[in-house]
Design an enzyme around this catalytic site. Structure first.
Site, PDB file in Angstrom:
ATOM      1  N   ASP A  42      26.102  -7.470  45.365  1.00 29.10           N
ATOM      2  CA  ASP A  42      26.732  -7.162  44.081  1.00 29.10           C
ATOM      3  C   ASP A  42      26.547  -5.667  43.781  1.00 29.10           C
ATOM      4  O   ASP A  42      25.474  -5.103  43.993  1.00 29.10           O
ATOM      5  CB  ASP A  42      26.111  -8.013  42.966  1.00 29.10           C
ATOM      6  CG  ASP A  42      26.982  -8.027  41.720  1.00 29.10           C
ATOM      7  OD1 ASP A  42      27.556  -9.088  41.420  1.00 29.10           O
ATOM      8  OD2 ASP A  42      27.097  -6.970  41.056  1.00 29.10           O
ATOM      9  N   GLN A  46      32.906 -14.417  33.088  1.00 30.24           N
ATOM     10  CA  GLN A  46      33.607 -14.168  34.355  1.00 30.24           C
ATOM     11  C   GLN A  46      34.475 -12.926  34.221  1.00 30.24           C
ATOM     12  O   GLN A  46      35.285 -12.814  33.284  1.00 30.24           O
ATOM     13  CB  GLN A  46      34.464 -15.379  34.758  1.00 30.24           C
ATOM     14  CG  GLN A  46      35.107 -15.193  36.126  1.00 30.24           C
ATOM     15  CD  GLN A  46      35.853 -16.424  36.639  1.00 30.24           C
ATOM     16  OE1 GLN A  46      35.924 -17.451  35.950  1.00 30.24           O
ATOM     17  NE2 GLN A  46      36.400 -16.323  37.834  1.00 30.24           N
ATOM     18  N   ASN A  83      30.108 -18.209  36.985  1.00 32.26           N
ATOM     19  CA  ASN A  83      30.704 -18.016  35.666  1.00 32.26           C
ATOM     20  C   ASN A  83      32.139 -18.530  35.716  1.00 32.26           C
ATOM     21  O   ASN A  83      32.907 -18.137  36.604  1.00 32.26           O
ATOM     22  CB  ASN A  83      30.687 -16.531  35.282  1.00 32.26           C
ATOM     23  CG  ASN A  83      29.268 -16.013  35.105  1.00 32.26           C
ATOM     24  OD1 ASN A  83      28.404 -16.703  34.571  1.00 32.26           O
ATOM     25  ND2 ASN A  83      29.017 -14.805  35.584  1.00 32.26           N
ATOM     26  N   HIS A  93      33.436 -17.081  42.848  1.00 33.33           N
ATOM     27  CA  HIS A  93      32.300 -16.525  43.583  1.00 33.33           C
ATOM     28  C   HIS A  93      31.022 -17.125  43.038  1.00 33.33           C
ATOM     29  O   HIS A  93      30.929 -17.469  41.858  1.00 33.33           O
ATOM     30  CB  HIS A  93      32.259 -14.993  43.485  1.00 33.33           C
ATOM     31  CG  HIS A  93      32.357 -14.477  42.084  1.00 33.33           C
ATOM     32  ND1 HIS A  93      33.556 -14.439  41.396  1.00 33.33           N
ATOM     33  CD2 HIS A  93      31.419 -14.015  41.216  1.00 33.33           C
ATOM     34  CE1 HIS A  93      33.343 -13.956  40.180  1.00 33.33           C
ATOM     35  NE2 HIS A  93      32.047 -13.701  40.035  1.00 33.33           N
ATOM     36  N   VAL A 118      35.726 -11.290  37.376  1.00 32.74           N
ATOM     37  CA  VAL A 118      36.627 -11.278  38.529  1.00 32.74           C
ATOM     38  C   VAL A 118      37.141 -12.700  38.729  1.00 32.74           C
ATOM     39  O   VAL A 118      36.348 -13.616  38.996  1.00 32.74           O
ATOM     40  CB  VAL A 118      35.898 -10.777  39.799  1.00 32.74           C
ATOM     41  CG1 VAL A 118      36.862 -10.769  40.981  1.00 32.74           C
ATOM     42  CG2 VAL A 118      35.309  -9.385  39.572  1.00 32.74           C
ATOM     43  N   HIS A 177      27.078 -16.378  42.498  1.00 35.69           N
ATOM     44  CA  HIS A 177      26.019 -15.368  42.472  1.00 35.69           C
ATOM     45  C   HIS A 177      24.747 -16.015  43.028  1.00 35.69           C
ATOM     46  O   HIS A 177      24.392 -17.121  42.616  1.00 35.69           O
ATOM     47  CB  HIS A 177      25.703 -14.929  41.040  1.00 35.69           C
ATOM     48  CG  HIS A 177      26.831 -14.273  40.307  1.00 35.69           C
ATOM     49  ND1 HIS A 177      26.902 -12.911  40.115  1.00 35.69           N
ATOM     50  CD2 HIS A 177      27.929 -14.786  39.699  1.00 35.69           C
ATOM     51  CE1 HIS A 177      27.989 -12.609  39.414  1.00 35.69           C
ATOM     52  NE2 HIS A 177      28.626 -13.735  39.145  1.00 35.69           N
TER      53      HIS A 177
HETATM   54  P1  5GP Z   1      31.544 -12.350  37.273  1.00 24.03           P
HETATM   55  O1  5GP Z   1      31.175 -11.657  36.001  1.00 24.03           O
HETATM   56  O2  5GP Z   1      33.043 -12.419  37.471  1.00 24.03           O
HETATM   57  O3  5GP Z   1      30.878 -13.702  37.440  1.00 24.03           O
HETATM   58  O4  5GP Z   1      30.936 -11.505  38.448  1.00 24.03           O
HETATM   59  C1  5GP Z   1      31.618 -10.445  39.037  1.00 24.03           C
HETATM   60  C2  5GP Z   1      30.573  -9.656  39.779  1.00 24.03           C
HETATM   61  O5  5GP Z   1      31.252  -8.781  40.660  1.00 24.03           O
HETATM   62  C3  5GP Z   1      29.692  -8.811  38.861  1.00 24.03           C
HETATM   63  O6  5GP Z   1      28.324  -9.171  39.030  1.00 24.03           O
HETATM   64  C4  5GP Z   1      29.991  -7.380  39.308  1.00 24.03           C
HETATM   65  O7  5GP Z   1      28.839  -6.556  39.294  1.00 24.03           O
HETATM   66  C5  5GP Z   1      30.526  -7.577  40.698  1.00 24.03           C
HETATM   67  N1  5GP Z   1      31.463  -6.546  41.111  1.00 24.03           N
HETATM   68  C6  5GP Z   1      32.475  -6.041  40.349  1.00 24.03           C
HETATM   69  N2  5GP Z   1      33.161  -5.124  41.057  1.00 24.03           N
HETATM   70  C7  5GP Z   1      32.579  -5.065  42.291  1.00 24.03           C
HETATM   71  C8  5GP Z   1      32.847  -4.287  43.462  1.00 24.03           C
HETATM   72  O8  5GP Z   1      33.776  -3.474  43.536  1.00 24.03           O
HETATM   73  N3  5GP Z   1      32.023  -4.487  44.524  1.00 24.03           N
HETATM   74  C9  5GP Z   1      30.992  -5.393  44.490  1.00 24.03           C
HETATM   75  N4  5GP Z   1      30.263  -5.521  45.610  1.00 24.03           N
HETATM   76  N5  5GP Z   1      30.714  -6.141  43.395  1.00 24.03           N
HETATM   77  C10 5GP Z   1      31.500  -5.968  42.310  1.00 24.03           C
END
Ligand code: 5GP
Length: 117
Positions: free
Chosen positions: A31, A94, A87, A100, A96, A102
Site C-alpha cells: 500500500d 472505500q 472496505n 481489494h 478505489v 488489506h
Molecule cells: P480503500 O480505501 O479503497 O479500501 O483502499 C485503497 C488503498 O489503496 C488505500 O489504502 C491507498 O493507500 C491505496 N492506494 C491508493 N493509490 C495507490 C497507488 O497508486 N499505489 C498503491 N500501491 N496503493 C494505492
C-alpha cells in the site's frame, strides 16, 4: 478517458507499484500509504467494484483470495497476527472501486477494535 480502475492500471503495468506476489487470479502490492508497518493489498485481476458486487460466479475467486491472504501472511512472516480489511462502499472508506483486501500486520491491535488505524 479510460474507465480502467487504478488497480487495473497497476495490474497492466501502466502505473508502477511494488508487486510482492502475483498469480493468474490476483496480485499483491504494498500500500502506498501504509496504515501499519506491514500493509499490503491483495487485488483480483477481475475488476469487481465492491465485495457486494460479487456473484455466485465469483465464489471460487473469493475463496482463492482468502487462501492467498493466508499464504501471503505466511510469506511475510505475520501469520500469527494480522488483520484483513475489506472496505465496501464510500461510506465505509472505500476509495478505489476495484475489490481489494488489506492485510495489516506487525502492529499491536487493540482488543475489540475493528478499525484500520
Ligand atoms: P480503500 O480505501 O479503497 O479500501 O483502499 C485503497 C488503498 O489503496 C488505500 O489504502 C491507498 O493507500 C491505496 N492506494 C491508493 N493509490 C495507490 C497507488 O497508486 N499505489 C498503491 N500501491 N496503493 C494505492
Amino acid at each position: 478517458m479510460s474507465d480502467e480502475t487504478l488497480f487495473t492500471k497497476i495490474i497492466n503495468g501502466d502505473i508502477p507499484a511494488d508487486i510482492l506476489f502475483e498469480d493468474e487470479h490476483c496480485i499483491c502490492i504494498k500500500d502506498i500509504h501504509p496504515q501499519a508497518p506491514t500493509h499490503v493489498l491483495v487485488i483480483p485481476r477481475k475488476p469487481l467494484p465492491r465485495l457486494c458486487d460479487a456473484t455466485q460466479e465469483d465464489k471460487v475467486l473469493l475463496g482463492h483470495l482468502m487462501l492467498q491472504v493466508g499464504e501471503i501472511a505466511r510469506k511475510l512472516g505475520i501469520d500469527e497476527a494480522f488483520r484483513v480489511v475489506i472496505n465496501n462502499g464510500a461510506g465505509a472508506g472505500q476509495q478505489v472501486f476495484h475489490l481489494h483486501l488489506h492485510i495489516l500486520g506487525n502492529k499491536t491491535f487493540d482488543e475489540g477494535s475493528l478499525g484500520m488505524h
